[in-house]
Design an enzyme around this catalytic site. Structure first.
Site: not given
Length: 384
Positions: A113, A142, A117, A295-296
């Site tokens: 490889y 990486n 390259k 509520p309240g």
């Protein structure tokens, strides 16, 4: 400008192509000097005639296509050196434009490889001289990030995928050190190269580098992933600094989460008054909660020695009252979801929040500077 991206369906190519499209389509306006007309994407399904046409029109080429996991060793040269030479030949007969080559640190190694390259690098250098055009060669370490294929050639992608999907992780040596490059840092460098702002090596030649590479052992990576996996059940977010390796790894990890893990069921503490739900805790930056008052209803009526909080009403209409311990003066703040305001609950002040509506729930987002510790609640009942 017309840009050709080879390997456009691969991990790096796909991320770069997406970034280029965002610029072309006006979704990313942070690069005003980059003007893109066409983006040509080459991958395995692209024919030679189409590639030749791309090469005749391109003003800049990002060459990411290559082979790294072939069936036979000889395929390395065919996929890396030979295809590169075919591409460069088409460019020489076409636009003779600048080329960025995606190489690898393995070009320095004596393996099939790496040799392929290195051969591709030599071909690109020769092209630059003959065509009298700039060439840029990057030997990437990486690379990790979203869209990287797991169980292929990236340990980080495999670890993230497996942890996200409850699969075992195999580590032979936790002390193994990796040099890691995050995909967004790589893409940023590619965009800089388009503007002529690439980071060249010290000799000023064709070889370039991407700033921001970081080093971590396999043990450090898997240890972080184990902590990340706990967030789903504990809602405790580890300390993750902006731009850190931990931040980049966490973004990569969650990109592999399956659908069932994208939804987290929160524990709602309910009673006749409404509900209180912890949304997210952090190790050192407090926690977020949502409070719903019917509520309240009046909630709170307590004070803290050291803890402080911020209340933001996002729906409904309410009254926040605070009184300094030992005094009679009551401070009142009328708030509603249509005109959102942040009200600070001061240490040493007893406080309450009253739902002024007779029909609508009052919804309040609360941030506390520290996560709740039942062993040290620092919370004391007292009427306002």
């Amino acid at each position: 400008m017309n840009i050709l991206v080879t390997g456009a369906e691969g991990f790096i190519g796909k991320n770069l192509a997406a970034a280029l499209k965002n610029i072309r389509d006006g979704k990313d306006r942070t690069h005003p000097n980059i003007k893109i007309d066409e983006i040509y994407e080459y991958d395995l399904g692209t024919g030679d005639d189409e590639l030749r046409d791309f090469c005749s029109k391109a003003d800049f080429v990002f060459h990411f296509a290559g082979v790294n996991r072939p069936q036979k060793a000889e395929e390395y040269m065919a996929g890396n050196r030979d295809f590169t030479e075919k591409l460069l030949s088409m460019l020489k007969n076409g636009s003779c434009c600048p080329v960025v080559l995606s190489s690898s640190t393995q070009a320095e190694l004596d393996n099939d490889y790496g040799k392929s390259k290195l051969a591709a690098e030599k071909s690109v250098l020769k092209y630059g001289q003959e065509a009298e055009t700039p060439v840029l060669i990057y030997r990437f370490p990486n690379v990790f990030g979203k869209w990287c294929r797991p169980n292929y050639n990236s340990a980080v992608a495999t670890f993230c995928y497996n942890m996200a999907n409850n699969l075992p992780i195999k580590v032979n040596n936790k002390k193994t050190m990796l040099t890691l490059l995050y995909i967004d840092d790589l893409v940023s460098e590619m965009l800089a190269a388009l503007e002529g702002l690439e980071h060249r090596e010290h000799d000023g030649g064709a070889f370039c580098t991407v700033p921001g590479a970081q080093r971590a052992t396999l043990g450090e990576i898997t240890g972080l992933l184990e902590r990340f996996a706990m967030v789903q059940s504990t809602i405790l977010m580890p300390e993750i600094c902006e731009g850190s390796f931990e931040s980049k790894l966490f973004a990569t990890y969650i990109s592999y989460l399956p659908e069932e893990k994208m939804l987290r069921v929160l524990k709602m503490n309910t009673d006749d008054r409404g509900s209180f739900t912890e949304i997210m805790k952090s190790e050192n930056c407090g926690q977020f909660s949502v409070n719903v008052s019917k509520p309240g209803i009046t909630k709170g009526r307590h004070w803290h020695n050291t803890k402080w909080e911020i209340f933001i009403v996002v729906s409904g209409k309410g009254l926040i009252c605070e009184r300094k311990i030992g005094t009679d003066e009551v401070l009142e703040f009328e708030v509603d979801g249509e005109h959102q305001q942040a009200v600070l609950m001061l240490p040493g002040y007893t406080h309450e929040i009253i739902n002024l509506s007779t029909s609508q729930n009052l919804v309040t987002i609360i941030w506390a500077n520290e996560k709740f510790d039942p062993q040290k609640p620092d919370t004391y009942f007292e009427e306002v």
